[in-house]
Design an enzyme around this catalytic site. Structure first.
Site, mmCIF file in Angstrom:
data_model
loop_
_atom_site.group_PDB
_atom_site.id
_atom_site.type_symbol
_atom_site.label_atom_id
_atom_site.label_comp_id
_atom_site.label_asym_id
_atom_site.label_seq_id
_atom_site.Cartn_x
_atom_site.Cartn_y
_atom_site.Cartn_z
ATOM 1 N N ALA A 90 0.824 -1.227 0.000
ATOM 2 C CA ALA A 90 0.000 0.000 0.000
ATOM 3 C C ALA A 90 0.853 1.270 0.000
ATOM 4 O O ALA A 90 0.306 2.368 0.028
ATOM 5 C CB ALA A 90 -0.939 -0.011 1.200
ATOM 6 N N ARG A 125 6.804 -2.631 3.113
ATOM 7 C CA ARG A 125 8.106 -2.634 3.796
ATOM 8 C C ARG A 125 8.518 -1.241 4.261
ATOM 9 O O ARG A 125 9.212 -1.104 5.247
ATOM 10 C CB ARG A 125 9.195 -3.175 2.859
ATOM 11 C CG ARG A 125 9.123 -4.665 2.604
ATOM 12 C CD ARG A 125 10.037 -5.052 1.468
ATOM 13 N NE ARG A 125 9.704 -4.291 0.256
ATOM 14 C CZ ARG A 125 10.373 -4.372 -0.890
ATOM 15 N NH1 ARG A 125 11.432 -5.132 -0.980
ATOM 16 N NH2 ARG A 125 9.977 -3.658 -1.937
ATOM 17 N N TYR A 147 9.402 -12.650 -14.863
ATOM 18 C CA TYR A 147 8.287 -11.827 -14.356
ATOM 19 C C TYR A 147 6.959 -12.372 -14.899
ATOM 20 O O TYR A 147 6.004 -12.580 -14.146
ATOM 21 C CB TYR A 147 8.450 -10.345 -14.723
ATOM 22 C CG TYR A 147 7.235 -9.540 -14.293
ATOM 23 C CD1 TYR A 147 6.966 -9.349 -12.936
ATOM 24 C CD2 TYR A 147 6.332 -9.023 -15.226
ATOM 25 C CE1 TYR A 147 5.826 -8.659 -12.520
ATOM 26 C CE2 TYR A 147 5.195 -8.335 -14.823
ATOM 27 C CZ TYR A 147 4.950 -8.157 -13.462
ATOM 28 O OH TYR A 147 3.819 -7.476 -13.057
ATOM 29 N N PRO A 174 -3.948 -5.795 -14.934
ATOM 30 C CA PRO A 174 -3.721 -4.593 -15.740
ATOM 31 C C PRO A 174 -2.655 -4.766 -16.817
ATOM 32 O O PRO A 174 -1.755 -5.609 -16.703
ATOM 33 C CB PRO A 174 -3.225 -3.557 -14.717
ATOM 34 C CG PRO A 174 -3.355 -4.188 -13.359
ATOM 35 C CD PRO A 174 -3.348 -5.675 -13.589
HETATM 36 P P1 NDP Z 1 4.721 -0.100 -7.287
HETATM 37 O O1 NDP Z 1 6.172 -0.393 -7.382
HETATM 38 O O2 NDP Z 1 4.278 1.321 -7.407
HETATM 39 O O3 NDP Z 1 4.127 -0.705 -5.938
HETATM 40 C C1 NDP Z 1 4.482 -1.997 -5.511
HETATM 41 C C2 NDP Z 1 4.079 -2.191 -4.063
HETATM 42 O O4 NDP Z 1 4.455 -3.516 -3.671
HETATM 43 C C3 NDP Z 1 4.760 -1.222 -3.129
HETATM 44 O O5 NDP Z 1 3.834 -0.726 -2.202
HETATM 45 C C4 NDP Z 1 5.818 -2.066 -2.435
HETATM 46 O O6 NDP Z 1 5.963 -1.621 -1.096
HETATM 47 C C5 NDP Z 1 5.141 -3.448 -2.432
HETATM 48 N N1 NDP Z 1 6.123 -4.517 -2.309
HETATM 49 C C6 NDP Z 1 7.078 -4.890 -3.212
HETATM 50 N N2 NDP Z 1 7.827 -5.884 -2.701
HETATM 51 C C7 NDP Z 1 7.338 -6.148 -1.457
HETATM 52 C C8 NDP Z 1 7.700 -7.048 -0.439
HETATM 53 N N3 NDP Z 1 8.722 -7.908 -0.575
HETATM 54 N N4 NDP Z 1 6.994 -7.045 0.711
HETATM 55 C C9 NDP Z 1 5.956 -6.181 0.876
HETATM 56 N N5 NDP Z 1 5.570 -5.308 -0.055
HETATM 57 C C10 NDP Z 1 6.254 -5.279 -1.206
HETATM 58 O O7 NDP Z 1 4.041 -0.991 -8.419
HETATM 59 P P2 NDP Z 1 2.515 -1.242 -8.862
HETATM 60 O O8 NDP Z 1 1.575 -0.496 -8.012
HETATM 61 O O9 NDP Z 1 2.458 -1.063 -10.313
HETATM 62 O O10 NDP Z 1 2.430 -2.804 -8.573
HETATM 63 C C11 NDP Z 1 1.391 -3.407 -7.831
HETATM 64 C C12 NDP Z 1 1.057 -4.747 -8.452
HETATM 65 O O11 NDP Z 1 0.553 -4.533 -9.764
HETATM 66 C C13 NDP Z 1 2.239 -5.707 -8.611
HETATM 67 O O12 NDP Z 1 1.815 -6.997 -8.246
HETATM 68 C C14 NDP Z 1 2.558 -5.637 -10.099
HETATM 69 O O13 NDP Z 1 3.147 -6.826 -10.559
HETATM 70 C C15 NDP Z 1 1.169 -5.437 -10.653
HETATM 71 N N6 NDP Z 1 1.061 -4.891 -12.000
HETATM 72 C C16 NDP Z 1 1.633 -3.686 -12.309
HETATM 73 C C17 NDP Z 1 1.502 -3.181 -13.581
HETATM 74 C C18 NDP Z 1 2.156 -1.902 -13.995
HETATM 75 O O14 NDP Z 1 2.303 -1.672 -15.208
HETATM 76 N N7 NDP Z 1 2.514 -1.023 -13.085
HETATM 77 C C19 NDP Z 1 0.728 -3.890 -14.593
HETATM 78 C C20 NDP Z 1 0.190 -5.151 -14.161
HETATM 79 C C21 NDP Z 1 0.344 -5.611 -12.903
HETATM 80 P P3 NDP Z 1 7.357 -1.521 -0.297
HETATM 81 O O15 NDP Z 1 8.433 -1.255 -1.294
HETATM 82 O O16 NDP Z 1 7.132 -0.406 0.665
HETATM 83 O O17 NDP Z 1 7.465 -2.839 0.374
HETATM 84 C C1 8X3 Z 2 3.160 -5.234 -15.612
HETATM 85 C C2 8X3 Z 2 2.769 -5.056 -17.029
HETATM 86 O O1 8X3 Z 2 3.466 -5.511 -19.431
HETATM 87 O O2 8X3 Z 2 5.027 -4.308 -17.989
HETATM 88 O O3 8X3 Z 2 2.688 -6.450 -15.120
HETATM 89 O O4 8X3 Z 2 4.673 -6.645 -17.687
HETATM 90 S S1 8X3 Z 2 4.063 -5.406 -18.083
#
Ligand code: NDP
Ligand code: 8X3
Length: 253
Positions: free
Chosen positions: A10, A34, A153, A183
């Site tokens: 979050a 984290r 990934y 997404p």
């Molecule tokens: P961000 O990097 O903005 O956010 C990722 C979040 O995950 C952060 O809050 C981070 O918090 C948390 N996180 C990462 N590793 C850990 C860990 N080991 N323990 C606890 N928390 C963790 O990325 P997004 O918001 O884009 O990503 C969110 C989800 O959406 C992911 O699962 C990603 O794969 C997915 N996604 C993203 C897309 C994109 O294009 N952005 C597209 C499709 C899917 P902190 O570092 O504080 O721990």
């Molecule tokens: C994140 C979207 O296309 O960068 O899951 O892998 S992509």
């Protein structure tokens, strides 16, 4: 009675936008991640802007002891988790598989697959006991296709797809809903993390077209969760209009 959502990851991006939307709509929030400072700042902001009831849990989803300790510290009303949003996740690296870093593979597998399982494992007994709950997993277009240099990934997101189906099947007798929200490109910290903090390289990922915003995904999650009990959205794939699939983007300068 107010409902409660637990959101992993979050502190940024989709998880943060979802926390804001749920706080605005009067839910109780358990926000996790984290980066403790960011969690506390978000908590203060949600209280200030929405008078929200918020608890922070600071843990790394990769460490099962930390996960167990954090979730078992919840008491009273905070154990009544209605929705688990398995959102924490990341990509690391971008190279052909034969050139990939084993360390990056482990980080992605430990976070995106094992972390999701550890968190779900601690919350499922609570939902089973309450005979109610909804698990929403953040998948990806990368869980439906494999793109060049996305190998591990993409594989972790394919695993999220498999786990989502398994959860739905096994939790069916317990009346627990399970959904995936998947997404395409969303402009968050995702690419900065993938490229180890290289903001210019990350910016290029979103250049020349309108990517999705974290808020777009938060709204989709809200829609999925707010359906009546007899309706479950199994899988929702959401793309930027300019992105046909993982490899075909309409970029206009
Ligand atoms: P961000 O990097 O903005 O956010 C990722 C979040 O995950 C952060 O809050 C981070 O918090 C948390 N996180 C990462 N590793 C850990 C860990 N080991 N323990 C606890 N928390 C963790 O990325 P997004 O918001 O884009 O990503 C969110 C989800 O959406 C992911 O699962 C990603 O794969 C997915 N996604 C993203 C897309 C994109 O294009 N952005 C597209 C499709 C899917 P902190 O570092 O504080 O721990
Ligand atoms: C994140 C979207 O296309 O960068 O899951 O892998 S992509």
């Amino acid at each position: 009675m107010k409902k409660t959502i637990l959101i992993t990851g979050a502190t940024a991006g989709i998880g943060k936008a979802t926390a804001e939307l749920y706080a605005k709509n009067g839910w109780n929030l358990i926000i996790t991640g984290r980066r403790k400072k960011l969690l506390e700042e978000l908590k203060e902001s949600l209280i200030h802007r929405f008078s929200a009831d918020v608890v922070t849990l600071n843990f790394d989803v990769r460490h099962k002891e930390e996960v167990n300790k954090a979730i078992s510290s919840l008491t009273g009303k905070w154990r009544n988790i209605d929705v688990l949003l398995n959102n924490a996740g990341l990509a690391k690296g971008f190279s052909d598989i034969q050139d990939g870093s084993v360390e990056d593979w482990e980080t992605m597998i430990d976070t995106n697959i094992k972390g999701l399982l550890y968190v779900s494992k601690t919350i499922m007994p609570i939902m089973i006991e309450r005979k109610s709950g909804h698990i929403v997993n953040i998948g990806s277009i990368a869980g439906k296709e494999v793109y060049a240099k996305g190998n591990v990934y993409c594989s972790t997101k394919h695993a999220v797809e498999g786990i989502t189906k398994a959860l739905r099947l096994d939790l069916l007798p317990h009346k627990i809903k399970v959904s995936a929200v998947c997404p395409g490109a969303v402009d968050t910290e995702f690419s900065t993390v993938r490229f180890d903090g290289d903001k210019d390289r990350a910016k290029d990922v979103y250049n020349g077209y309108q990517p999705l915003l974290a808020r777009d995904i938060a709204e989709a999650i809200y829609f999925v969760v707010s359906r009546p009990f007899h309706v479950n959205i199994n899988d929702l794939l959401i793309m930027p209009t300019a992105q046909a699939n993982t490899s075909n983007l309409l970029r206009e300068e």
